[in-house]
Design a protein around this motif. Structure first.
Motif, PDB file in Angstrom:
ATOM      1  N   PRO A 122      26.589   4.370  49.172  1.00  0.00           N
ATOM      2  CA  PRO A 122      26.028   3.281  50.317  1.00  0.00           C
ATOM      3  C   PRO A 122      26.178   4.029  51.734  1.00  0.00           C
ATOM      4  O   PRO A 122      26.665   4.644  51.803  1.00  0.00           O
ATOM      5  CB  PRO A 122      27.620   2.284  50.316  1.00  0.00           C
ATOM      6  N   ALA A 123      25.185   3.611  52.731  1.00  0.00           N
ATOM      7  CA  ALA A 123      25.265   3.947  53.679  1.00  0.00           C
ATOM      8  C   ALA A 123      25.725   3.413  54.672  1.00  0.00           C
ATOM      9  O   ALA A 123      24.240   2.451  54.746  1.00  0.00           O
ATOM     10  CB  ALA A 123      24.029   4.524  54.013  1.00  0.00           C
ATOM     11  N   LEU A 240      28.456   0.713  42.003  1.00  0.00           N
ATOM     12  CA  LEU A 240      28.748   0.409  41.116  1.00  0.00           C
ATOM     13  C   LEU A 240      28.557   0.772  40.050  1.00  0.00           C
ATOM     14  O   LEU A 240      29.032   1.467  39.053  1.00  0.00           O
ATOM     15  CB  LEU A 240      28.140  -0.954  40.200  1.00  0.00           C
ATOM     16  N   GLU A 241      27.571   2.673  40.388  1.00  0.00           N
ATOM     17  CA  GLU A 241      27.010   3.290  39.460  1.00  0.00           C
ATOM     18  C   GLU A 241      27.875   4.607  40.008  1.00  0.00           C
ATOM     19  O   GLU A 241      28.184   5.938  38.643  1.00  0.00           O
ATOM     20  CB  GLU A 241      25.920   4.082  40.549  1.00  0.00           C
ATOM     21  N   HIS A 242      29.472   4.207  40.163  1.00  0.00           N
ATOM     22  CA  HIS A 242      30.549   5.468  40.189  1.00  0.00           C
ATOM     23  C   HIS A 242      31.187   4.651  39.775  1.00  0.00           C
ATOM     24  O   HIS A 242      31.727   3.505  39.827  1.00  0.00           O
ATOM     25  CB  HIS A 242      31.121   5.853  41.979  1.00  0.00           C
ATOM     26  N   ASP A 290      40.992   4.593  49.188  1.00  0.00           N
ATOM     27  CA  ASP A 290      40.597   5.469  48.301  1.00  0.00           C
ATOM     28  C   ASP A 290      38.908   5.601  48.088  1.00  0.00           C
ATOM     29  O   ASP A 290      38.617   5.884  47.009  1.00  0.00           O
ATOM     30  CB  ASP A 290      41.238   4.101  46.576  1.00  0.00           C
ATOM     31  N   SER A 291      38.859   6.051  49.334  1.00  0.00           N
ATOM     32  CA  SER A 291      37.041   5.617  49.252  1.00  0.00           C
ATOM     33  C   SER A 291      37.149   7.167  50.594  1.00  0.00           C
ATOM     34  O   SER A 291      38.196   7.551  51.595  1.00  0.00           O
ATOM     35  CB  SER A 291      36.576   5.219  49.614  1.00  0.00           C
ATOM     36  N   ILE A 307      25.381   7.025  64.514  1.00  0.00           N
ATOM     37  CA  ILE A 307      25.730   7.992  63.630  1.00  0.00           C
ATOM     38  C   ILE A 307      25.100   6.940  62.250  1.00  0.00           C
ATOM     39  O   ILE A 307      24.353   5.956  61.911  1.00  0.00           O
ATOM     40  CB  ILE A 307      27.542   7.360  63.974  1.00  0.00           C
ATOM     41  N   VAL A 308      24.910   7.894  61.241  1.00  0.00           N
ATOM     42  CA  VAL A 308      24.480   7.839  59.980  1.00  0.00           C
ATOM     43  C   VAL A 308      25.159   8.472  58.537  1.00  0.00           C
ATOM     44  O   VAL A 308      25.950   9.366  59.517  1.00  0.00           O
ATOM     45  CB  VAL A 308      23.578   8.318  59.624  1.00  0.00           C
ATOM     46  N   GLY A 309      26.305   7.736  58.446  1.00  0.00           N
ATOM     47  CA  GLY A 309      27.402   7.529  57.121  1.00  0.00           C
ATOM     48  C   GLY A 309      27.199   6.866  56.286  1.00  0.00           C
ATOM     49  O   GLY A 309      26.622   6.418  55.468  1.00  0.00           O
ATOM     50  N   VAL A 310      27.676   7.506  54.849  1.00  0.00           N
ATOM     51  CA  VAL A 310      28.076   7.515  53.867  1.00  0.00           C
ATOM     52  C   VAL A 310      29.575   7.311  53.165  1.00  0.00           C
ATOM     53  O   VAL A 310      29.856   7.704  53.771  1.00  0.00           O
ATOM     54  CB  VAL A 310      27.573   7.940  52.884  1.00  0.00           C
ATOM     55  N   VAL A 311      29.405   5.942  52.557  1.00  0.00           N
ATOM     56  CA  VAL A 311      30.778   5.728  52.114  1.00  0.00           C
ATOM     57  C   VAL A 311      31.216   6.421  50.318  1.00  0.00           C
ATOM     58  O   VAL A 311      29.847   5.866  49.617  1.00  0.00           O
ATOM     59  CB  VAL A 311      31.143   4.623  52.292  1.00  0.00           C
ATOM     60  N   GLY A 312      31.939   6.749  49.558  1.00  0.00           N
ATOM     61  CA  GLY A 312      31.805   6.709  48.149  1.00  0.00           C
ATOM     62  C   GLY A 312      33.121   7.038  48.154  1.00  0.00           C
ATOM     63  O   GLY A 312      34.032   7.265  48.754  1.00  0.00           O
ATOM     64  N   PRO A 313      33.115   7.064  46.899  1.00  0.00           N
ATOM     65  CA  PRO A 313      34.559   7.564  46.130  1.00  0.00           C
ATOM     66  C   PRO A 313      35.343   9.971  46.562  1.00  0.00           C
ATOM     67  O   PRO A 313      34.602  10.040  47.117  1.00  0.00           O
ATOM     68  CB  PRO A 313      34.181   8.441  44.618  1.00  0.00           C
ATOM     69  N   THR A 314      36.483   9.582  46.555  1.00  0.00           N
ATOM     70  CA  THR A 314      36.728  10.906  47.191  1.00  0.00           C
ATOM     71  C   THR A 314      36.366  12.002  45.804  1.00  0.00           C
ATOM     72  O   THR A 314      35.956  13.421  46.663  1.00  0.00           O
ATOM     73  CB  THR A 314      38.641  10.732  47.206  1.00  0.00           C
TER      74      THR A 314
END
Length: 361
Positions: A122-123, A240-242, A290-291, A307-314
């Motif tokens: 997600p961005a 959901l893909e992670h 937890d991200s 700003i451009v950014g992404v959020v994901g798992p650690t």
């Protein structure tokens, strides 16, 4: 406590193996696949010491180790290799970004979608507004109880409002109001249109009280709206893909948070350009504990920051994500400020911010 070079190599290997497989990493696996030149017994001892220092943890008694937030932080700051994007990948990315930059209004939405596609995360994209003022007012008399306020902003946008009055007003009064507003409220930012200024201007319209306040309220509203960052979020469903987000409640909670355009991200716009990585609890929001978040700040010219950014798992591929985010930010900055394009296949210089990785050891 100083961490030895051998420990750093083993920690880097654990992080990279865990990112790749998602499974706890054991000493035997490292000895066979990581090319460390150490025996399993030596690696086992080093893993135990790294765990005691807070860089690794053991999810189960008989399981291998996984990185902690402190371990990821040391890896990001010191150990991960800076990825060099291939000429082909850089060319493709540049072409897609140039398409996004053709029209400024669509910049945030398009760059957010592109970042999400390139990282499978997600961005969010946030464009700070230009510093605008009102260049000119026009007041259009409709009838005795109605007129239209038109404001031309310094960025050439136009705002208008239909005003209905509870009392009748002559056309000459509306013309006088136009003169007063152009004399007193143009060229000012929202904070500069103060109650004292409004009151002083109002006294010049003492035979039709309230008109100046209506015009000033419109000006403040227009300038306040213009000062708001433009924010978009793309690719929330990619969570959901992670594996870490396949619990519906966990994924839904994070997606709801992102959909509300987190207010802490625009606060980072004033900082230097570069890539910043925030891991787990380093993020200011409980929703991100937890991200991990990777942000790249860019200069869009004419006082505009973004700003451009992404959020994901650690457990994300920090080197890959950081390189792509840096490339996106540098391409936008060069294109929007009129500079030359970054050379193809360049090594990106990362500015990775976070806590001192040694302060808890």
């Amino acid at each position: 406590m100083e961490i030895s070079e051998r420990k750093k190599k083993i920690l880097a290997a654990v992080v990279e193996q865990y990112i790749d497989t998602g499974a706890p990493v054991g000493s035997k696996h490292l000895a066979e696949h990581a090319g460390l030149g150490c025996s399993p017994a030596t690696i086992r001892n080093e893993l135990a010491e790294l765990a005691a220092m807070g860089y690794l943890e053991q999810p189960h008694t008989s399981a291998g180790r996984v990185p902690t937030v402190q371990g990821y932080r040391l890896y990001v700051n010191e150990l991960m290799e800076r990825q060099r994007l291939s000429d082909e990948e850089t060319q493709r990315l540049t072409e897609e970004l140039n398409t996004c930059l053709m029209e400024m209004e669509g910049l945030s939405a398009d760059v957010g979608r592109l970042a999400s596609q390139l990282t499978n995360l997600p961005a969010m994209a946030i464009t700070a507004p230009k510093a605008v003022t009102i260049s000119r007012f026009d007041f259009i008399y409709v009838d005795a109880n109605t007129f239209i306020i038109v404001a031309l902003l310094s960025d050439s946008t136009v705002k208008n409002k239909l005003v209905r009055l509870p009392v009748s007003v002559e056309k000459v009064k509306i013309e006088k109001l136009s003169t007063l507003c152009n004399a007193n409220f143009t060229g000012l930012t929202e904070p500069e249109i103060t109650p004292l200024l409004i009151s002083a201007t109002e006294r010049a319209m003492d035979d039709v009280m309230g008109l100046t306040a209506v015009a000033a309220s419109f000006a403040i509203e227009v300038l306040s709206q213009a000062a708001q960052p433009f924010m978009t979020v793309a690719g929330q469903n990619k969570l959901l893909e992670h594996p870490e987000f396949q619990n519906p409640e966990t994924a839904q909670s994070l997606m709801e948070y992102l959909s509300q355009f987190p207010q802490e991200f625009p606060e980072l716009m004033a900082e230097d350009t570069g890539v910043k990585v925030f891991i787990g609890p380093e993020n200011v929001s409980e929703a991100l504990k937890d991200s991990s978040v990777v942000l790249a700040t860019y200069d869009a010219g004419a006082g505009v920051r973004g700003i451009v950014g992404v959020v994901g798992p650690t457990r994300m591929d920090y080197a890959m994500v950081a390189s792509k985010m840096q490339m996106i930010a540098e391409t936008i900055s060069h294109a929007m400020t009129g500079g030359s394009k970054p050379p193809l296949g360049m090594d990106t210089k990362l500015m990775l911010r976070g806590d001192d990785p040694h302060e808890q050891t």
